[in-house]
Design an enzyme around this catalytic site. Structure first.
Site, PDB file in Angstrom:
ATOM      1  N   ARG A   1       0.831  -1.208   0.000  1.00 29.65           N
ATOM      2  CA  ARG A   1       0.000   0.000   0.000  1.00 29.65           C
ATOM      3  C   ARG A   1       0.862   1.253   0.000  1.00 29.65           C
ATOM      4  O   ARG A   1       0.519   2.256  -0.629  1.00 29.65           O
ATOM      5  CB  ARG A   1      -0.948  -0.012   1.198  1.00 29.65           C
TER       6      ARG A   1
ATOM      7  N   LYS B   1      -2.784   6.469   1.559  1.00 28.06           N
ATOM      8  CA  LYS B   1      -2.661   6.938   2.937  1.00 28.06           C
ATOM      9  C   LYS B   1      -1.750   8.158   3.006  1.00 28.06           C
ATOM     10  O   LYS B   1      -0.718   8.187   3.705  1.00 28.06           O
ATOM     11  CB  LYS B   1      -2.145   5.805   3.826  1.00 28.06           C
TER      12      LYS B   1
END
Length: 392
Positions: A138, A240
């Site tokens: 991620r 994120k």
């Protein structure tokens, strides 16, 4: 200009989604899972020479009263990029402040990402990580979006192992909390014009934590925000990025002053579909069907979210990832949230346009069933067949 290969090729090779087989069995299905190393990611790293040498099993902490806040531990991990954008060998340093140039890319243009994962301690003292490779993947996705080089998956996981071992005495006893791991990737090099920074720093710090919400395991009371939006199409809501979080502070503060736990956001385009809560993903249960908003660029691809989807499918539930209209909250049997910090948290009420929707939290709820399985795997109480747990 930094020359680097795109993270995309690595992602395509690394993101192998396993489609779980549907099974009508419940908790018993997980009792046959075997805990075995699934890949080289699970090989134990040798602690650096900088690791603490004292024999203290635990730090001097009131483990029974842990909250979710900063508690400085012994060591942080740091690694910097070289001129070609690759990352050199990192090292453990004593926990403390870091130095940044006033013109650092992260300070001026918000070029930064963060991740979050947890370490669990078993009764015999062994430490368990949960799917750290997924955090690494991620971060690569986010780095590609923000034009940053990033550590390889191996470097990321190895760094997490090193900082975990170095701070082992800060990992709470079983059942008392977890050691929260916070990896950061930031543009640390100075830059005046709007452009990628010339240098990047990868850093990890840790802190022992308890429950994320002050209510503990009590059901959450959410407020649906209509004035502000968390993300928009074409933005960075699906990664994120640090820039996603400061804008939600105002609606969160306002909601908490009114007695709510957190804010649930709607899509910015139609303002009728559920997106996510400030700190977690959301799920609706209706009969044997579990629905959650699809991650189509504005919603973070939560690792706990993906794990719950796989577990629920294994347990025989029909799981749908799709656009979920806000009106479906009225008919839902149950609503719950998922995230690294929150785990699996039941929702007791949701307030929308002045109306409060309440949910009857049953002792044998779907969220409790899925929580028990997930936490069992994370803590080693349920044997792991999927290769999710990394023991160090």
């Amino acid at each position: 200009m930094i020359q680097r290969s795109s993270c995309l090729k690595t992602l395509i090779q690394s993101l192998r989604v396993t489609t779980p087989s549907s099974s009508p069995t419940k908790l018993a299905a997980y009792n046959c899972y075997t805990s075995q190393p699934a890949s080289s990611l699970q090989e134990v790293s040798k602690p650096s020479a900088s690791s603490p040498s004292n024999g203290d099993e635990y730090a001097d902490v009131d483990w029974d009263n842990l909250g979710f806040g900063i508690m400085p531990t012994d060591y942080i991990y740091m690694m910097k990029s070289s001129e070609d954008g690759s990352f050199e060998k990192g090292q453990l340093n004593r926990y403390g402040n870091i130095e940044l140039a006033p013109a650092a890319g992260v300070l001026n243009y918000g070029q930064g990402l963060y991740e979050g994962t947890k370490v669990y301690r078993k009764g015999d003292g062994r430490l368990l990580l949960f799917r750290p490779d997924q955090n690494a993947i991620r971060m690569k996705m986010g780095a590609d979006r923000l034009c940053m080089p990033c550590p390889s998956i191996h470097q990321f996981v190895d760094a997490v192992k090193q900082v975990t071992l170095a701070n082992k005495r800060w990992t709470p006893p079983p059942g008392k909390g977890t050691l929260y791991i916070r990896p950061l990737l930031m543009g640390s090099g100075p830059i005046l014009g709007i452009a990628p920074a010339p240098e990047y720093t990868f850093l990890i710090y840790t802190s022992p934590v308890g429950n994320y919400f002050k209510e503990g395991f009590a059901p959450l009371n959410l407020y649906i925000e209509e004035e502000f939006h968390r993300a928009s199409r074409g933005g960075a809501g699906g990664v994120k990025a640090i820039t996603n979080y400061a804008p939600v502070l105002k609606p969160i503060t306002r909601a908490k002053s009114r007695g709510f736990s957190d804010v649930l956001y709607l899509d910015s385009l139609h303002k009728k579909n559920l997106e996510e809560v400030s700190s977690c993903n959301i799920f609706l249960v209706k009969g044997n069907t579990i629905s959650t908003p699809a991650t189509s660029g504005t919603i973070l691809q939560g690792i706990t979210r993906r794990s719950i989807i796989e577990i629920a499918s294994d347990q025989g539930y029909q799981v749908e990832e799709r656009a979920v209209p806000v009106d479906e909250l009225m008919d839902a049997d149950e609503v719950f949230c998922t995230g690294t910090a929150v785990g699996v948290a039941p929702v007791g009420s949701i307030t929308y346009q002045g109306k409060r929707i309440e949910y009857n939290i049953k002792a044998q709820s779907v969220s409790k069933e899925l929580y028990d399985i997930l936490e069992g795997i994370k803590t080693g109480l349920i044997e792991d067949k999927k290769g999710w747990v990394v023991e160090i």
